[in-house]
Each structure stands twice: as structure tokens, then as C-alpha cells.
Design an enzyme around this catalytic site. Structure first.
Site, PDB file in Angstrom:
ATOM      1  N   LYS A   1       6.433  -4.011  -2.085  1.00  0.00           N
ATOM      2  CA  LYS A   1       5.894  -3.307  -3.264  1.00  0.00           C
ATOM      3  C   LYS A   1       7.002  -2.496  -3.943  1.00  0.00           C
ATOM      4  CE  LYS A   1       3.694   0.792  -2.609  1.00  0.00           C
ATOM      5  NZ  LYS A   1       4.101   1.944  -3.417  1.00  0.00           N
ATOM      6  N   ASN A   2       7.768  -1.760  -3.145  1.00  0.00           N
ATOM      7  CA  ASN A   2       8.752  -0.845  -3.741  1.00  0.00           C
ATOM      8  C   ASN A   2      10.020  -1.551  -4.190  1.00  0.00           C
ATOM      9  OD1 ASN A   2       6.875   1.093  -3.375  1.00  0.00           O
ATOM     10  ND2 ASN A   2       7.876   2.085  -1.634  1.00  0.00           N
TER      11      ASN A   2
ATOM     12  N   CYS B   1       0.500  13.794  -6.589  1.00  0.00           N
ATOM     13  CA  CYS B   1      -0.425  13.001  -5.776  1.00  0.00           C
ATOM     14  C   CYS B   1      -0.614  13.774  -4.478  1.00  0.00           C
ATOM     15  CB  CYS B   1       0.121  11.600  -5.533  1.00  0.00           C
ATOM     16  SG  CYS B   1       1.614  11.642  -4.578  1.00  0.00           S
TER      17      CYS B   1
ATOM     18  N   ARG C   1       5.818  15.557  -6.814  1.00  0.00           N
ATOM     19  CA  ARG C   1       6.490  14.340  -7.296  1.00  0.00           C
ATOM     20  C   ARG C   1       7.131  14.565  -8.676  1.00  0.00           C
ATOM     21  NH1 ARG C   1       4.255  10.118  -4.371  1.00  0.00           N
ATOM     22  NH2 ARG C   1       6.184   8.971  -4.777  1.00  0.00           N
TER      23      ARG C   1
ATOM     24  N   ASP D   1       7.808   6.850   4.782  1.00  0.00           N
ATOM     25  CA  ASP D   1       6.622   6.003   4.583  1.00  0.00           C
ATOM     26  C   ASP D   1       6.060   5.459   5.887  1.00  0.00           C
ATOM     27  OD1 ASP D   1       7.745   4.530   1.425  1.00  0.00           O
ATOM     28  OD2 ASP D   1       6.952   6.497   1.961  1.00  0.00           O
TER      29      ASP D   1
ATOM     30  N   ARG E   1      -3.397  -0.231  -2.576  1.00  0.00           N
ATOM     31  CA  ARG E   1      -2.243  -0.001  -3.448  1.00  0.00           C
ATOM     32  C   ARG E   1      -0.991  -0.654  -2.882  1.00  0.00           C
ATOM     33  NH1 ARG E   1      -1.228   5.816  -5.688  1.00  0.00           N
ATOM     34  NH2 ARG E   1       0.435   4.503  -6.472  1.00  0.00           N
TER      35      ARG E   1
HETATM   36  C1  EPZ Z   1       9.933   6.273  -3.540  1.00  0.00           C
HETATM   37  O1  EPZ Z   1       9.247   7.304  -4.215  1.00  0.00           O
HETATM   38  C2  EPZ Z   1       8.848   5.376  -2.959  1.00  0.00           C
HETATM   39  N1  EPZ Z   1       8.058   4.821  -4.061  1.00  0.00           N
HETATM   40  C3  EPZ Z   1       7.962   6.191  -2.014  1.00  0.00           C
HETATM   41  O2  EPZ Z   1       7.037   5.299  -1.431  1.00  0.00           O
HETATM   42  C4  EPZ Z   1       8.838   6.770  -0.911  1.00  0.00           C
HETATM   43  O3  EPZ Z   1       8.037   7.591  -0.083  1.00  0.00           O
HETATM   44  C5  EPZ Z   1       9.960   7.608  -1.528  1.00  0.00           C
HETATM   45  O4  EPZ Z   1      10.716   6.801  -2.458  1.00  0.00           O
HETATM   46  C6  EPZ Z   1      10.931   8.139  -0.481  1.00  0.00           C
HETATM   47  O5  EPZ Z   1      11.459   7.069   0.243  1.00  0.00           O
HETATM   48  C7  EPZ Z   1       8.569   3.773  -4.773  1.00  0.00           C
HETATM   49  O6  EPZ Z   1       9.660   3.312  -4.526  1.00  0.00           O
HETATM   50  C8  EPZ Z   1       7.702   3.241  -5.862  1.00  0.00           C
HETATM   51  P1  EPZ Z   1      11.987  10.103  -4.371  1.00  0.00           P
HETATM   52  P2  EPZ Z   1      10.061   8.277  -5.208  1.00  0.00           P
HETATM   53  O7  EPZ Z   1      12.281  10.269  -5.824  1.00  0.00           O
HETATM   54  O8  EPZ Z   1      11.213   7.561  -5.800  1.00  0.00           O
HETATM   55  C9  EPZ Z   1      12.103  14.797  -4.896  1.00  0.00           C
HETATM   56  C10 EPZ Z   1       4.942   4.559  -0.796  1.00  0.00           C
HETATM   57  O9  EPZ Z   1       4.250   4.984   0.125  1.00  0.00           O
HETATM   58  N2  EPZ Z   1      12.426  14.525  -6.301  1.00  0.00           N
HETATM   59  O10 EPZ Z   1      12.991   9.404  -3.507  1.00  0.00           O
HETATM   60  O11 EPZ Z   1       9.066   8.910  -6.098  1.00  0.00           O
HETATM   61  C11 EPZ Z   1      10.695  14.346  -4.534  1.00  0.00           C
HETATM   62  O12 EPZ Z   1       9.756  15.349  -4.864  1.00  0.00           O
HETATM   63  C12 EPZ Z   1       5.640   5.518  -1.714  1.00  0.00           C
HETATM   64  O13 EPZ Z   1       5.167   3.348  -1.023  1.00  0.00           O
HETATM   65  C13 EPZ Z   1      12.703  15.595  -7.166  1.00  0.00           C
HETATM   66  O14 EPZ Z   1      12.654  16.758  -6.756  1.00  0.00           O
HETATM   67  O15 EPZ Z   1      10.611   9.365  -4.195  1.00  0.00           O
HETATM   68  C14 EPZ Z   1      10.801  14.118  -3.049  1.00  0.00           C
HETATM   69  O16 EPZ Z   1      10.638  15.352  -2.377  1.00  0.00           O
HETATM   70  C15 EPZ Z   1       5.184   6.939  -1.477  1.00  0.00           C
HETATM   71  N3  EPZ Z   1      13.001  15.337  -8.457  1.00  0.00           N
HETATM   72  C16 EPZ Z   1      12.239  13.620  -2.867  1.00  0.00           C
HETATM   73  O17 EPZ Z   1      12.940  14.002  -4.050  1.00  0.00           O
HETATM   74  C17 EPZ Z   1      13.066  14.067  -8.974  1.00  0.00           C
HETATM   75  O18 EPZ Z   1      13.369  13.894 -10.168  1.00  0.00           O
HETATM   76  C18 EPZ Z   1      12.362  12.115  -2.713  1.00  0.00           C
HETATM   77  O19 EPZ Z   1      11.631  11.543  -3.771  1.00  0.00           O
HETATM   78  C19 EPZ Z   1      12.782  12.991  -8.091  1.00  0.00           C
HETATM   79  C20 EPZ Z   1      12.479  13.252  -6.759  1.00  0.00           C
END
Ligand code: EPZ
Length: 417
Positions: free
Chosen positions: A22-23, A117, A122, A305, A397
Site C-alpha cells: 500500500k505504502n 487521525c 500528522r 507499523d 484500508r
Molecule cells: C508513512 O506515514 C506511512 N504512510 C505510515 O504508515 C507510517 O507509519 C509512517 O510513514 C512512518 O513509517 C504512508 O506511507 C502512506 P512520517 P507519514 O511523515 O509519511 C512527523 C500505515 O499504517 N512529521 O514519516 O505520514 C509525524 O508527525 C501508515 O500504513 C512532522 O512532524 O509519516 C511523525 O511523528 C500509518 N511533520 C513522524 O514525523 C511533517 O511534515 C514520522 O511521520 C511530517 C511528519
């Protein structure tokens, strides 16, 4: 709303085939906005988030040929609408992945801010800061992120926090920007490497993917994408844990063992028998399960995850396990539900202390987010008696036909309206 009913206590046995990631497919679908012509994606998992992303691309003007279950053909050449509407984005945070491509393609974008969420706020502040550093003017208005730019320019951008979709967004925008972009403290997830490789096949000039410094030399256009989506490492890890928690014997086929190495090592540390082959993994759960600690970390660390699913396993281990969630601020929504099944878990901020118990008992449970739902299914498979899990749309999802795959492994599981 559908519910899933599980009669626990049966070891899972047999073969399960892993579906596309998915990702990995979500950023690739967004990347089709950067190309002109007919994009062909194979091995696509038919999960709700993919359906949502396809709807979003259609609303932007893409022409999507409806095709067989795992193949999507789409042409975004005439996609001219810059607006990603709230009703689509609010159901899927990954919609923010169209922000960079829309600015690169149209010079303007209006993307609804993804709602928070269950697992956290996020934010996408890093996505926005990165695009601003490429010359875009970005502002928030009525819950939408507005962006305009007269040609993105290369930049040097440092991620304060490693961000998977943040890295993907900026890499896509930089592919068509003028000049060179350097992304530092970039995400190293396999899905980011895959996106870079596929963009390069379409004519992009990206180097360093898989390290924390990615360099992108902008080009003027990209050829259509043709690719096969690789298997989902989180789905694979989920079924590995399903075999362990039910003391079963399962062959997980069509996976990339290197991608699930952190999970394999952690399971072996817990005395689970894991045999790694070239593109399959055999997991046999024994009666003795050691309590081990885990701390989530960006790839190649222990994946956030898989944290909820691994915690379900540790509730039945011998001893005390400490699990720290270092990525998201609220990814313990499964704990209260596991405790209702008899698990002994106490929370202290981002740390969970799990004391193993002899057994769990089935209960009525509520799913809250994608991976927490998977955790409850795993616990219910191991528990004595019946569990009924509501709000299973969360599972849909990110998992292809979970109850069918589990039934084929001998689980007594069914979906009821
Ligand atoms: C991706 O989410 C995945 N989703 C998530 O999988 C996964 O848990 C996550 O990466 C971490 O591995 C997809 O790829 C579609 P991040 P993403 O930006 O990119 C903070 C699932 O279960 N952050 O790496 O949204 C954020 O709050 C999903 O399949 C900021 O502060 O995660 C988090 O604490 C859930 N500012 C950390 O960074 C930003 O602009 C990592 O988030 C962006 C992120």
C-alpha cells in the site's frame, strides 16, 4: 458497519501470499501526475486507500481505465484541476502526496489539510517548508493548503524529522524542478527507494535513495510509469506474527525478506522459529515465547507499523517486555482493547510495559486505526473463545481480504454485516 467474528485458539497452518505494498503504490499513483501518457501499474493491492487515491486522481482530471483487480492504467496528461477535495483527503492522509506533483505539473495546488487521525496530529509542516524552499508560495486557508509557483527550483533541504511521505513529496517535486535538489535526513524506507527507482526509469535523475541524503537533478519531463508494485512488508510482518501468536506453522510467500529483517530478528530474539528463503519466510510459533523489548525507529529500525501487532504477541510471552513508540505521539490505541482481553499492560507516556499472561480471552473489541485493528485480530486468533471486532473498515484500508487469507490458514473467522 461490518464486524469480524473470530473463534480463537486454533494454530494457523498453510501458505499465505503477500499482496502489493500500500505504502509503495500510493506515492507511485501520485507520481503519475508528473508524467504524460499512459501509466501502467501492476501488482496493485485493492485496498481502500488505493481506491481513494484513484478517486482523487480522477477528481483532478486523470483518465483511469478500470482494469483487472491488480492492474491500473491511467493517463494524467489532461489532469488540470489543482484541487484535492476535503471529502477525499479527510479519509486518507496520504492524499497530501499530490501536493508536490501538482505544483510541479500545474504550478498551483489546493489540497485539503489531512485531518489528524487516531495515531497523532500528522502535520505536514515539513512538506510545506520543503516546497517553500523550492520557491513555492504556500499558505493555509479554510482548512486547505494553497500553493502557487512559477516553476519550482532546486534547493537544499534538511528534514528536522525523518518523514516518509515528506521525502516522497519533495523528491517528486524536485524531479521536474529547475536545477539540483539535495534532501538531507531523508527517509530510507524501501517504499521511498522504490519510488526513486521508478521515477528514474521514467527519466528522472535521482541518486542516494536508501541513504539519508538524496540528490535530484531536475529534468523537463518524465515518460509514463510502467511498474509492478513490490510486496507489502507490513502485511508480511503481520502474518509472521499471526503464525507466532497462534503457535502455528505458516509459509509467507511473495515477500522480500530483506524488507522484514527487523521483524525477523525481533521474532528470533523471542525464540520464534523463522526460516528465511529467497522470496518466502516460514514461521513456526512454539509454546515458549520470550519477552523482548522493542523501540520503533525509521527504516531500517523496528517499524512503527508493526508495533501494535508485536505488542499483541508480547502479551503472551514469558516475562516483561518494554515497547517504546518513538515515531507517533499516540499509537497505543490498541492497549485498552488488549487489556479487555486480559493482557497486563501499563503505559508511561511513549512506553508500554507488558507482563506476559498465560492466555487472553475473547471479547467485544473496537478497531481505532489500521494497525491497531490488525493487533486486535491477532490477539483474537490466540484468545480463548469468541471475539467480535467492530469498525473493521480500518482493516480494509491496508489489508487485502484479511479474513479470506486467515480462513485459508485455518482460522475460524468471518465478516458479518
Ligand atoms: C508513512 O506515514 C506511512 N504512510 C505510515 O504508515 C507510517 O507509519 C509512517 O510513514 C512512518 O513509517 C504512508 O506511507 C502512506 P512520517 P507519514 O511523515 O509519511 C512527523 C500505515 O499504517 N512529521 O514519516 O505520514 C509525524 O508527525 C501508515 O500504513 C512532522 O512532524 O509519516 C511523525 O511523528 C500509518 N511533520 C513522524 O514525523 C511533517 O511534515 C514520522 O511521520 C511530517 C511528519
Amino acid at each position: 458497519m461490518d464486524k469480524i467474528v473470530i473463534e480463537g485458539g486454533r494454530p494457523l497452518e498453510g501458505v499465505v501470499k503477500i499482496s502489493g505494498a500500500k505504502n509503495a503504490v500510493l506515492p507511485i499513483l501520485a507520481a503519475t501526475l508528473l508524467t504524460r501518457g499512459r501509466n501502467i501499474l501492476e501488482g496493485v493491492p485493492k485496498v481502500r486507500d488505493v481506491v481513494t487515491m484513484i478517486q482523487l486522481l480522477k477528481s483532478l482530471g486523470a483518465e483511469v481505465e478500470s482494469s483487472s483487480s491488480e492492474k491500473i492504467i491511467l493517463d494524467t496528461s489532461c489532469a488540470e484541476n489543482p484541487e484535492a477535495p476535503y471529502d477525499l483527503v479527510s479519509t486518507m492522509r496520504a492524499s497530501c502526496l499530490v501536493l508536490g506533483p501538482l505544483l510541479a505539473k500545474l504550478g498551483r495546488a489546493r489540497v485539503s489539510l489531512p485531518g489528524g487521525c487516531a495515531i497523532g496530529a500528522r502535520p505536514i509542516d515539513l512538506h510545506i517548508k520543503g516546497l517553500e524552499s523550492m520557491g513555492a508560495k504556500v499558505w493555509l486557508e479554510q482548512g486547505y493548503v494553497h500553493g502557487v509557483v512559477d516553476g519550482l527550483k532546486g534547493t537544499q533541504f534538511y528534514f528536522d524529522t525523518v518523514s516518509v511521505t515528506g521525502t516522497a513529496n519533495l523528491m517528486m517535486a524536485a524531479s521536474l524542478a529547475a536545477g539540483k535538489t539535495i534532501l538531507e535526513n531523508a527517509a530510507k524506507e524501501p517504499e521511498v527507494v522504490f519510488l526513486a527507482d521508478i521515477l528514474n526509469q521514467s527519466g528522472a535523475k535521482i541518486e542516494g535513495q536508501g541513504t539519508d541524503m538524496i540528490t535530484i537533478e531536475g529534468v523537463s519531463s518524465l515518460k509514463p510509469i510502467e511498474c509492478r508494485i513490490f510486496p507489502d512488508r507490513i502485511e508480511a510482518g503481520t502474518y509472521m506474527i499471526a503464525a507466532a501468536i497462534t503457535q502455528g506453522d505458516v509459509l509467507i510467500e511473495n515477500c522480500i525478506p530483506h524488507h522484514v529483517e527487523p521483524i525477523t530478528l525481533k521474532l528470533q530474539e523471542a525464540q520464534v522459529d523463522v526460516e528465511v528463503e529467497k522470496s518466502s519466510i516460514r514461521v513456526r510459533g512454539g509454546r515458549f515465547l520470550s519477552a523482548v523489548n522493542a523501540k520503533t525507529h525509521p527504516y531500517p529500525g523496528f517499524p512503527t507499523d508493526i508495533q501494535a501487532q508485536f505488542m499483541a504477541l508480547m502479551t503472551l510471552s514469558r516475562g516483561q517486555s518494554i515497547i517504546m513508540e518513538k515515531i507517533f505521539e499516540n499509537r497505543f490505541m490498541h492497549v485498552a482493547e488488549l487489556k479487555r482481553m486480559g493482557a497486563d499492560i501499563s503505559l508511561d507516556g511513549h512506553t508500554a510495559i507488558i507482563k506476559g499472561v498465560q492466555s487472553l480471552s475473547g471479547a467485544r473489541l473496537m478497531a481505532t486505526d489500521l494497525r491497531a485493528s490488525a493487533s486486535l485480530v491477532l490477539a483474537a486468533l490466540a484468545a480463548k473463545g469468541q471475539s467480535i471486532i467492530s469498525r473493521v473498515y480500518h482493516i480494509d484500508r491496508g489489508y487485502v481480504s484479511m479474513e479470506k487469507k486467515l480462513s485459508a490458514l485455518g482460522a475460524r473467522i468471518k465478516r458479518v454485516k
